[in-house]
Design an enzyme around this catalytic site. Structure first.
Site, PDB file in Angstrom:
ATOM      1  CE  LYS A 187      31.592  14.121  21.832  1.00 33.35           C
ATOM      2  NZ  LYS A 187      31.365  15.133  20.904  1.00 33.35           N
TER       3      LYS A 187
ATOM      4  NE  ARG B  30      30.882   8.356  19.231  1.00 25.91           N
ATOM      5  CZ  ARG B  30      31.364   9.228  19.485  1.00 25.91           C
ATOM      6  NH1 ARG B  30      32.654   9.213  20.535  1.00 25.91           N
ATOM      7  NH2 ARG B  30      32.084   9.815  18.905  1.00 25.91           N
TER       8      ARG B  30
ATOM      9  NE  ARG C 222      37.300  18.047  15.797  1.00 29.30           N
ATOM     10  CZ  ARG C 222      36.260  16.723  16.619  1.00 29.30           C
ATOM     11  NH1 ARG C 222      36.248  17.743  18.116  1.00 29.30           N
ATOM     12  NH2 ARG C 222      36.379  16.110  16.091  1.00 29.30           N
TER      13      ARG C 222
ATOM     14  NE  ARG D  81      39.299  13.460  15.502  1.00 33.35           N
ATOM     15  CZ  ARG D  81      37.636  13.538  16.173  1.00 33.35           C
ATOM     16  NH1 ARG D  81      38.325  13.708  17.589  1.00 33.35           N
ATOM     17  NH2 ARG D  81      37.240  12.831  15.704  1.00 33.35           N
TER      18      ARG D  81
ATOM     19  NE  ARG E 159      33.512  12.409  13.346  1.00 29.58           N
ATOM     20  CZ  ARG E 159      34.118  13.110  13.611  1.00 29.58           C
ATOM     21  NH1 ARG E 159      34.984  13.331  12.174  1.00 29.58           N
ATOM     22  NH2 ARG E 159      34.236  14.191  14.262  1.00 29.58           N
TER      23      ARG E 159
HETATM   24  P1  ADP Z   1      33.892  13.888  18.014  1.00 26.70           P
HETATM   25  O1  ADP Z   1      34.476  14.386  17.734  1.00 26.70           O
HETATM   26  O2  ADP Z   1      32.850  12.996  17.038  1.00 26.70           O
HETATM   27  O3  ADP Z   1      32.900  13.353  19.195  1.00 26.70           O
HETATM   28  P2  ADP Z   1      35.307  10.768  18.861  1.00 26.70           P
HETATM   29  O4  ADP Z   1      37.021  11.355  18.958  1.00 26.70           O
HETATM   30  O5  ADP Z   1      34.826  11.335  20.148  1.00 26.70           O
HETATM   31  O6  ADP Z   1      34.481  12.235  17.657  1.00 26.70           O
HETATM   32  O7  ADP Z   1      35.341  10.062  18.333  1.00 26.70           O
HETATM   33  C1  ADP Z   1      36.066   9.555  16.256  1.00 26.70           C
HETATM   34  C2  ADP Z   1      35.818   8.684  15.955  1.00 26.70           C
HETATM   35  O8  ADP Z   1      36.098   7.134  16.720  1.00 26.70           O
HETATM   36  C3  ADP Z   1      34.457   8.135  15.847  1.00 26.70           C
HETATM   37  O9  ADP Z   1      33.482   8.696  14.885  1.00 26.70           O
HETATM   38  C4  ADP Z   1      34.115   6.747  16.019  1.00 26.70           C
HETATM   39  O10 ADP Z   1      34.591   6.197  14.882  1.00 26.70           O
HETATM   40  C5  ADP Z   1      35.292   6.468  17.057  1.00 26.70           C
HETATM   41  N1  ADP Z   1      34.564   6.170  18.583  1.00 26.70           N
HETATM   42  C6  ADP Z   1      35.172   6.499  19.411  1.00 26.70           C
HETATM   43  N2  ADP Z   1      34.454   6.834  20.641  1.00 26.70           N
HETATM   44  C7  ADP Z   1      33.532   5.974  20.347  1.00 26.70           C
HETATM   45  C8  ADP Z   1      32.936   5.232  21.316  1.00 26.70           C
HETATM   46  N3  ADP Z   1      31.700   5.113  22.174  1.00 26.70           N
HETATM   47  N4  ADP Z   1      32.150   4.163  20.038  1.00 26.70           N
HETATM   48  C9  ADP Z   1      31.929   3.304  18.834  1.00 26.70           C
HETATM   49  N5  ADP Z   1      32.881   4.620  18.421  1.00 26.70           N
HETATM   50  C10 ADP Z   1      33.480   5.257  18.531  1.00 26.70           C
HETATM   51  P1  ADP Z   2      33.804  17.473  20.336  1.00 27.44           P
HETATM   52  O1  ADP Z   2      34.693  16.931  21.094  1.00 27.44           O
HETATM   53  O2  ADP Z   2      32.513  17.303  21.043  1.00 27.44           O
HETATM   54  O3  ADP Z   2      33.676  17.056  19.110  1.00 27.44           O
HETATM   55  P2  ADP Z   2      35.275  19.408  20.208  1.00 27.44           P
HETATM   56  O4  ADP Z   2      35.429  20.467  21.644  1.00 27.44           O
HETATM   57  O5  ADP Z   2      36.375  18.996  19.532  1.00 27.44           O
HETATM   58  O6  ADP Z   2      34.040  18.566  20.164  1.00 27.44           O
HETATM   59  O7  ADP Z   2      34.756  21.089  19.564  1.00 27.44           O
HETATM   60  C1  ADP Z   2      34.781  21.741  17.923  1.00 27.44           C
HETATM   61  C2  ADP Z   2      35.570  22.230  17.451  1.00 27.44           C
HETATM   62  O8  ADP Z   2      34.603  23.288  18.170  1.00 27.44           O
HETATM   63  C3  ADP Z   2      36.750  22.552  18.499  1.00 27.44           C
HETATM   64  O9  ADP Z   2      37.918  23.182  17.688  1.00 27.44           O
HETATM   65  C4  ADP Z   2      36.508  24.125  19.648  1.00 27.44           C
HETATM   66  O10 ADP Z   2      37.781  25.388  19.662  1.00 27.44           O
HETATM   67  C5  ADP Z   2      35.946  24.731  18.654  1.00 27.44           C
HETATM   68  N1  ADP Z   2      34.805  24.841  19.784  1.00 27.44           N
HETATM   69  C6  ADP Z   2      34.122  24.185  20.852  1.00 27.44           C
HETATM   70  N2  ADP Z   2      33.689  24.577  21.769  1.00 27.44           N
HETATM   71  C7  ADP Z   2      33.245  26.028  20.960  1.00 27.44           C
HETATM   72  C8  ADP Z   2      32.571  26.707  21.697  1.00 27.44           C
HETATM   73  N3  ADP Z   2      31.216  27.165  22.723  1.00 27.44           N
HETATM   74  N4  ADP Z   2      32.130  27.632  20.538  1.00 27.44           N
HETATM   75  C9  ADP Z   2      32.531  28.181  19.236  1.00 27.44           C
HETATM   76  N5  ADP Z   2      33.647  27.398  19.034  1.00 27.44           N
HETATM   77  C10 ADP Z   2      33.685  25.977  20.202  1.00 27.44           C
END
Ligand code: ADP
Ligand code: ADP
Ligand code: ZN
Length: 214
Positions: free
Chosen positions: A13, A88, A127, A161, A172
């Site tokens: 995402k 979410r 990541r 992170r 998660r």
């Molecule tokens: P991910 O890599 O899982 O997409 P995020 O950066 O979106 O991670 O979220 C990291 C953490 O922040 C989540 O595990 C949760 O604790 C909190 N968080 C983020 N967005 C939300 C949301 N919309 N509702 C509740 N908790 C959230």
């Molecule tokens: P999210 O925001 O959904 O938690 P990220 O965009 O941070 O996910 O992606 C998680 C990890 O996977 C990052 O290190 C990113 O560089 C890698 N990644 C993202 N998309 C792809 C893909 N299509 N193929 C391989 N690795 C990916």
């Protein structure tokens, strides 16, 4: 145009949201980034959220919806929003409808990034991001062109992170399955869900999303 990127942790995402910002002048609204900012700044919200985030559980619906509302207020009406990591829960989905209506906006697409769960742990544990500009990288899948130097800004500091460890990722994923995946039917009923294969390469996923946005 306002869109939601929906998918489990590690689905891509954030990676795709950054590309949409660059290609389409849209703005990423990541509640995860907002919460990490609040934790870093030591605000009351940050102090409350930190332990919950470290466990991989969800922060309260009220907190994240308030953060989103404030960001939309600060944003230009003509700039498209990319909701990343929000909503979410069903309660958040309802709040988003209300918030968008209040801002005179509406959702155009929900893009579901479909991924194998087995791949997610590897994605998350590999990541890292640029400490200066936030550009996203991966140990195996997306190293900077020149090792140790950010492609986007040239900085040489990177960060990982604290919640990107295998144990937290499992929690998660459970949270995603239990609370987030069930909101998809709300959007399916409206006919705005588009499925994209999140297991394809980063470039291919971007192309597929571009095709949806037209
Ligand atoms: P991910 O890599 O899982 O997409 P995020 O950066 O979106 O991670 O979220 C990291 C953490 O922040 C989540 O595990 C949760 O604790 C909190 N968080 C983020 N967005 C939300 C949301 N919309 N509702 C509740 N908790 C959230
Ligand atoms: P999210 O925001 O959904 O938690 P990220 O965009 O941070 O996910 O992606 C998680 C990890 O996977 C990052 O290190 C990113 O560089 C890698 N990644 C993202 N998309 C792809 C893909 N299509 N193929 C391989 N690795 C990916
Ligand atoms: Zn950078």
């Amino acid at each position: 145009m306002d869109i939601i990127l929906l998918g489990p942790p590690g689905a891509g995402k954030g990676t795709q949201a950054q590309r949409l910002e660059q290609r389409h002048g849209m703005q990423q609204l990541s509640t995860g980034d907002m919460l990490r900012g609040a934790v870093k700044a030591g605000t009351p919200i940050g102090l409350k959220a930190k332990a919950v985030m470290d466990r991989g559980e969800l922060v309260s619906d009220e907190i994240v919806s308030e953060l989103i509302d404030a960001e939309l207020t600060a944003m230009g009406a003509d700039t498209g929003a990319i909701f990343d990591g929000y909503p979410r829960t069903a309660a958040q989905a309802r709040s988003l409808d209300e918030i968008l209506a209040r801002h005179g906006r509406s959702l155009d697409h929900v893009i579901e990034l479909v991924v194998d769960e087995d791949a997610l742990v590897e994605r998350i544990t590999g990541r890292f991001t640029c400490a200066n500009c936030g550009a996203g990288y991966h140990d195996t899948f997306k190293q900077p062109a020149q090792s140790g130097v950010c492609d986007e800004c040239g900085a040489t500091e990177f960060k990982r992170r604290p919640d990107d460890n295998e144990e937290t990722v499992r929690t998660r994923m459970v949270e995603y399955r239990a609370k987030t995946a069930p909101i998809l039917p709300i959007y399916e009923e409206r006919g705005i869900v588009n499925r994209v294969d999140g297991m394809a390469s980063i470039d291919e996923v971007t192309e597929a999303i571009d095709a949806v946005l037209g």
